[in-house]
Design a protein around this motif. Structure first.
Motif, PDB file in Angstrom:
ATOM      1  N   ARG A  70       0.873  -1.181   0.000  1.00 40.35           N
ATOM      2  CA  ARG A  70       0.000   0.000   0.000  1.00 40.35           C
ATOM      3  C   ARG A  70       0.901   1.220   0.000  1.00 40.35           C
ATOM      4  O   ARG A  70       1.843   1.315   0.775  1.00 40.35           O
ATOM      5  CB  ARG A  70      -0.896   0.019   1.223  1.00 40.35           C
ATOM      6  N   PHE A  76      -2.420   8.440  -0.771  1.00 35.57           N
ATOM      7  CA  PHE A  76      -2.194   7.364  -1.738  1.00 35.57           C
ATOM      8  C   PHE A  76      -2.673   6.000  -1.229  1.00 35.57           C
ATOM      9  O   PHE A  76      -2.375   4.976  -1.844  1.00 35.57           O
ATOM     10  CB  PHE A  76      -0.705   7.275  -2.089  1.00 35.57           C
ATOM     11  N   HIS A  78      -5.272   4.486  -1.519  1.00 36.61           N
ATOM     12  CA  HIS A  78      -6.126   3.775  -2.476  1.00 36.61           C
ATOM     13  C   HIS A  78      -5.295   3.044  -3.542  1.00 36.61           C
ATOM     14  O   HIS A  78      -5.847   2.440  -4.460  1.00 36.61           O
ATOM     15  CB  HIS A  78      -7.096   4.754  -3.153  1.00 36.61           C
ATOM     16  N   VAL A  79      -3.961   3.059  -3.375  1.00 34.57           N
ATOM     17  CA  VAL A  79      -3.048   2.480  -4.362  1.00 34.57           C
ATOM     18  C   VAL A  79      -2.217   1.365  -3.732  1.00 34.57           C
ATOM     19  O   VAL A  79      -1.694   1.526  -2.634  1.00 34.57           O
ATOM     20  CB  VAL A  79      -2.082   3.570  -4.906  1.00 34.57           C
ATOM     21  N   THR A  81       1.192  -0.857  -4.962  1.00 35.62           N
ATOM     22  CA  THR A  81       2.239  -0.687  -5.962  1.00 35.62           C
ATOM     23  C   THR A  81       3.376  -1.666  -5.684  1.00 35.62           C
ATOM     24  O   THR A  81       3.295  -2.478  -4.767  1.00 35.62           O
ATOM     25  CB  THR A  81       2.720   0.783  -5.951  1.00 35.62           C
ATOM     26  N   VAL A 115      -8.708  -0.392  -1.786  1.00 43.91           N
ATOM     27  CA  VAL A 115      -7.762  -0.040  -2.845  1.00 43.91           C
ATOM     28  C   VAL A 115      -8.544   0.094  -4.148  1.00 43.91           C
ATOM     29  O   VAL A 115      -9.420  -0.728  -4.442  1.00 43.91           O
ATOM     30  CB  VAL A 115      -6.659  -1.117  -2.963  1.00 43.91           C
ATOM     31  N   ARG A 117      -6.621   1.170  -7.089  1.00 43.69           N
ATOM     32  CA  ARG A 117      -5.614   1.202  -8.155  1.00 43.69           C
ATOM     33  C   ARG A 117      -4.494   0.237  -7.798  1.00 43.69           C
ATOM     34  O   ARG A 117      -3.928   0.302  -6.710  1.00 43.69           O
ATOM     35  CB  ARG A 117      -5.095   2.629  -8.263  1.00 43.69           C
ATOM     36  N   GLU A 119      -0.771  -1.129  -9.255  1.00 39.10           N
ATOM     37  CA  GLU A 119       0.285  -0.758 -10.202  1.00 39.10           C
ATOM     38  C   GLU A 119       1.368  -1.833 -10.261  1.00 39.10           C
ATOM     39  O   GLU A 119       1.665  -2.469  -9.253  1.00 39.10           O
ATOM     40  CB  GLU A 119       0.950   0.549  -9.764  1.00 39.10           C
ATOM     41  N   THR A 162      -1.405  -0.339 -14.965  1.00 39.73           N
ATOM     42  CA  THR A 162      -2.329  -0.094 -13.860  1.00 39.73           C
ATOM     43  C   THR A 162      -3.648  -0.800 -14.131  1.00 39.73           C
ATOM     44  O   THR A 162      -4.100  -0.876 -15.276  1.00 39.73           O
ATOM     45  CB  THR A 162      -2.600   1.424 -13.712  1.00 39.73           C
ATOM     46  N   PHE A 164      -7.576  -0.522 -12.496  1.00 35.28           N
ATOM     47  CA  PHE A 164      -8.496   0.155 -11.596  1.00 35.28           C
ATOM     48  C   PHE A 164      -9.529  -0.861 -11.116  1.00 35.28           C
ATOM     49  O   PHE A 164     -10.123  -1.559 -11.932  1.00 35.28           O
ATOM     50  CB  PHE A 164      -9.165   1.345 -12.293  1.00 35.28           C
TER      51      PHE A 164
END
Length: 165
Positions: A70, A76, A78-79, A81, A115, A117, A119, A162, A164
């Motif tokens: 996270r 951020f 919500h992402v 990566t 989350v 997004r 990546e 990415t 969504f």
């Protein structure tokens, strides 16, 4: 794929994860590390720091692993990566990667806040992985020219992809 159990991984799985990552990195691999760079300290670090860590088990054999972080700070959250996925070469092309992604998406949506997004980065020469990621709903958002230097000295572009949720 039937007979595959997806479950969270932890410190107890470190040796199995290390063996899996080394096997995946030994052939034509999308992993960013060479087999000799995959050490128990690296595995222990992501097991303790990654937000989501999941393994795919065929009986008592680890055949796949996925983890992601996270992103911080809170704006951020919500992402996720820095995603890494490894599937044992003997199990590639059999749906293990798709099962791991679906489980990761489920876990990501269930987080608070959820989350939205996901990546990842993939080198352009890893066509099988690019196809898998596209099937899973990822889209290319950018390209890093000549970013990845391979064993033989050639360089490839890295794609930022990415999905969504």
């Amino acid at each position: 794929m039937s007979g595959i159990d997806i479950r969270p991984t932890g410190a107890r799985d470190a040796e199995a994860i290390m063996a899996l990552h080394r096997a995946a990195a030994s052939g034509v691999s999308g992993l960013a590390r060479e087999p000799d760079e995959i050490e128990i300290g690296y595995i222990a670090k992501f097991l303790s720091e990654a937000t989501i860590t999941l393994g795919a088990w065929a009986g008592d054999r680890l055949v796949g692993e996925i983890h992601a972080y996270r992103m911080g700070p809170r704006q951020f959250h919500h992402v996720v990566t820095d995603l890494t996925i490894a599937v044992h070469p003997e199990f590639q092309g059999q749906g293990v990667g798709g099962l791991l992604f679906e489980a990761l998406f489920h876990e990501a949506r269930a987080m608070a806040p959820p989350v939205a997004r996901v990546e990842l980065m993939v080198r352009t020469g890893n066509a099988g992985a690019v196809r898998l990621y596209e099937r899973m709903g990822f889209v290319v958002e950018g390209r890093f020219a000549d970013r990845v230097r391979l064993r033989d000295g050639t360089v490839e572009d890295d794609l930022a992809m990415t999905k969504f949720l």
